[in-house]
Design an enzyme around this catalytic site. Structure first.
Site, mmCIF file in Angstrom:
data_model
loop_
_atom_site.group_PDB
_atom_site.id
_atom_site.type_symbol
_atom_site.label_atom_id
_atom_site.label_comp_id
_atom_site.label_asym_id
_atom_site.label_seq_id
_atom_site.Cartn_x
_atom_site.Cartn_y
_atom_site.Cartn_z
ATOM 1 N N MET A 8 0.934 -1.197 0.041
ATOM 2 C CA MET A 8 -0.038 0.050 0.059
ATOM 3 C C MET A 8 1.099 1.211 0.053
ATOM 4 S SD MET A 8 -2.770 -1.177 2.739
ATOM 5 C CE MET A 8 -4.227 -0.017 2.098
ATOM 6 N N SER A 9 0.789 1.998 -1.218
ATOM 7 C CA SER A 9 1.778 3.144 -1.291
ATOM 8 C C SER A 9 1.073 4.529 -0.795
ATOM 9 C CB SER A 9 1.978 3.592 -2.782
ATOM 10 O OG SER A 9 0.735 3.792 -3.241
ATOM 11 N N GLY A 10 -0.174 4.400 -0.490
ATOM 12 C CA GLY A 10 -0.722 5.357 0.185
ATOM 13 C C GLY A 10 -1.704 5.970 -1.130
ATOM 14 N N GLY A 11 -1.790 5.493 -2.197
ATOM 15 C CA GLY A 11 -2.533 5.960 -3.323
ATOM 16 C C GLY A 11 -3.560 5.241 -3.485
ATOM 17 N N VAL A 12 -4.652 5.767 -4.264
ATOM 18 C CA VAL A 12 -5.985 5.127 -4.386
ATOM 19 C C VAL A 12 -5.919 3.785 -5.067
ATOM 20 C CG1 VAL A 12 -6.449 5.995 -6.728
ATOM 21 C CG2 VAL A 12 -8.294 5.450 -5.243
ATOM 22 N N ASP A 13 -5.029 3.408 -5.988
ATOM 23 C CA ASP A 13 -5.009 2.326 -6.524
ATOM 24 C C ASP A 13 -4.586 0.924 -5.561
ATOM 25 O OD1 ASP A 13 -5.514 3.369 -9.140
ATOM 26 O OD2 ASP A 13 -3.344 3.481 -9.759
ATOM 27 N N MET A 33 6.158 -0.169 1.958
ATOM 28 C CA MET A 33 7.783 -0.133 2.219
ATOM 29 C C MET A 33 8.144 1.490 2.289
ATOM 30 S SD MET A 33 8.566 -2.729 -0.975
ATOM 31 C CE MET A 33 7.729 -1.890 -2.088
ATOM 32 N N CYS A 102 12.609 -0.851 -9.339
ATOM 33 C CA CYS A 102 11.752 -1.203 -7.819
ATOM 34 C C CYS A 102 10.899 -2.263 -7.931
ATOM 35 C CB CYS A 102 11.091 0.287 -7.680
ATOM 36 S SG CYS A 102 10.610 0.425 -5.853
ATOM 37 N N GLY A 126 -1.162 -2.636 -6.816
ATOM 38 C CA GLY A 126 -2.027 -1.856 -7.526
ATOM 39 C C GLY A 126 -1.909 -1.616 -9.053
ATOM 40 N N CYS A 198 10.107 8.642 -7.169
ATOM 41 C CA CYS A 198 9.695 8.891 -5.778
ATOM 42 C C CYS A 198 10.924 9.649 -5.053
ATOM 43 C CB CYS A 198 9.207 7.869 -5.064
ATOM 44 S SG CYS A 198 10.616 6.307 -4.863
#
Length: 354
Positions: A8-13, A33, A102, A126, A198
């Site tokens: 989970m990156s914090g984004g919506v996907d 991560m 990555c 995602g 990033c």
């Protein structure tokens, strides 16, 4: 119940990927991560994939779905395998794609290892792509939403990784993803997509390279194809094949970067027509099936993320490299970028342009 580790990156996907996985009956664990410290990106605080804001967004969604949530610190591995390789590539006159690395070394290597420790059968991301099993082998396919397809950056996946990965968004359009997030009140439902690398949030690659190396890269000569000096460049790390902007050269016709010679510290400039060629060689090639073809065959290939794949003849070379001969000349074939092969919707594999 089968366990799944959700990246989970914090984004919506990735948030909607977590929701779908949970709805499909998996026992889910959410994680983010931590890949670098903000000072490694030349900022004190920013809205990047490893910022505190993004961690809190991911945590909020995970908790709303009733999932345990963890932050894994992979910053040392990220620096070694991604940032250092990124710097080395630019120093060699190449243009790297750290997002591909990555995926290869972090999401489907380090995170996969952590998933096994936690007893998880699957890693979930995602990405917009699809995985199917056919005739006993796993295949990687383009997403249904062609405008969001991310199969290009996943070419390095192996049969083992595909067998233990889920891409819940592969059948969705982006608009459907946002509708699901909005319907369930996710804090990031309207959060814009990340556009930058990033650890280079402002797009200034040279600044990040100099920050990490502590070096100032020597200026040198801009030259034409005949070796005539046209002006002075500001260090080879600031240039990539096909570049036009930022050259600081006055000429009667537009000039483009056509070559980078690290040994002589020169950058060759030419016309747009000089950028076209039909043949390239690809190294570090990964065949997703696990087996390299023994003879030339027809396929389509793309040499950059947003390009439509182009028809070509593919010739495996002794030693594992691959030669690709396009039917039509391609513009700005760039060493360090990825060339990825397709058979219709199926990704055959890919590697790094030499």
């Amino acid at each position: 119940m089968t366990k799944a580790l959700i990246a989970m990156s914090g984004g919506v996907d990735s948030s909607v990927a977590a929701y779908i996985t949970k709805e499909n009956g998996y026992d889910c664990i959410g994680c983010t991560m931590k890949l670098y410290n903000n000072e490694d990106a030349g900022i004190s605080k920013g809205h990047t994939c490893c910022s505190l804001d993004d961690v809190e967004d991911a945590r909020s969604v995970a908790y709303s779905l009733g999932m345990p949530y963890y932050v894994f610190n992979f910053s040392d591995d990220f620096k070694e395998k991604i940032i250092c390789k990124f710097i080395e590539s630019y120093e060699r006159g190449r243009t790297p794609n750290p997002c591909i690395d990555c995926n290869r070394y972090m999401k489907f290597d380090k995170l996969y290892e952590r998933a096994k420790v936690l007893g998880c059968e699957y890693v979930v991301t995602g990405h917009y792509a699809r995985i199917e099993k056919k005739n006993g082998r796993f295949i990687l396919k383009k997403a249904v939403d062609a405008s969001k397809d991310q199969s290009y950056v996943l070419y390095s996946m192996t049969q083992e990784q595909l067998a233990h990965t889920l891409f819940p968004l592969g059948e969705l359009c982006k608009s459907e993803t946002r509708e699901i997030a909005d319907r369930h009140g996710f804090v990031n439902a309207k959060k814009p997509d990340s556009q930058d690398i990033c650890f280079v949030p402002d797009g200034d690659y040279a600044k990040i390279i100099e920050l990490h190396t502590g070096k100032k890269y020597e200026s040198g000569d801009f030259v034409d194809k005949s070796g005539n000096i046209l002006g002075t460049h500001r260090g080879i790390i600031r240039y990539t094949i096909g570049q036009r902007k930022g050259l600081g050269i006055s000429a009667s016709e537009p000039l483009y970067v056509c070559g980078i010679d690290t040994e002589n510290n020169t950058v060759t400039l030419g016309e747009n027509s000089d950028l076209f060629s039909t043949t390239l060689t690809v190294g570090d090639f990964n065949w997703i099936s696990g087996e390299a073809p023994s003879k030339p065959f027809r396929a389509s290939a793309k040499i950059r993320y947003r390009q439509k794949e182009q028809p070509a003849t593919v010739c495996p070379i002794d030693g594992g490299d691959v030669k690709i001969v396009f039917d039509e000349p391609q513009r700005a074939i760039t060493p360090g970028q990825a060339a990825v092969l397709y058979d219709g919707e199926i990704v055959l594999g890919g590697g790094t342009i030499l």
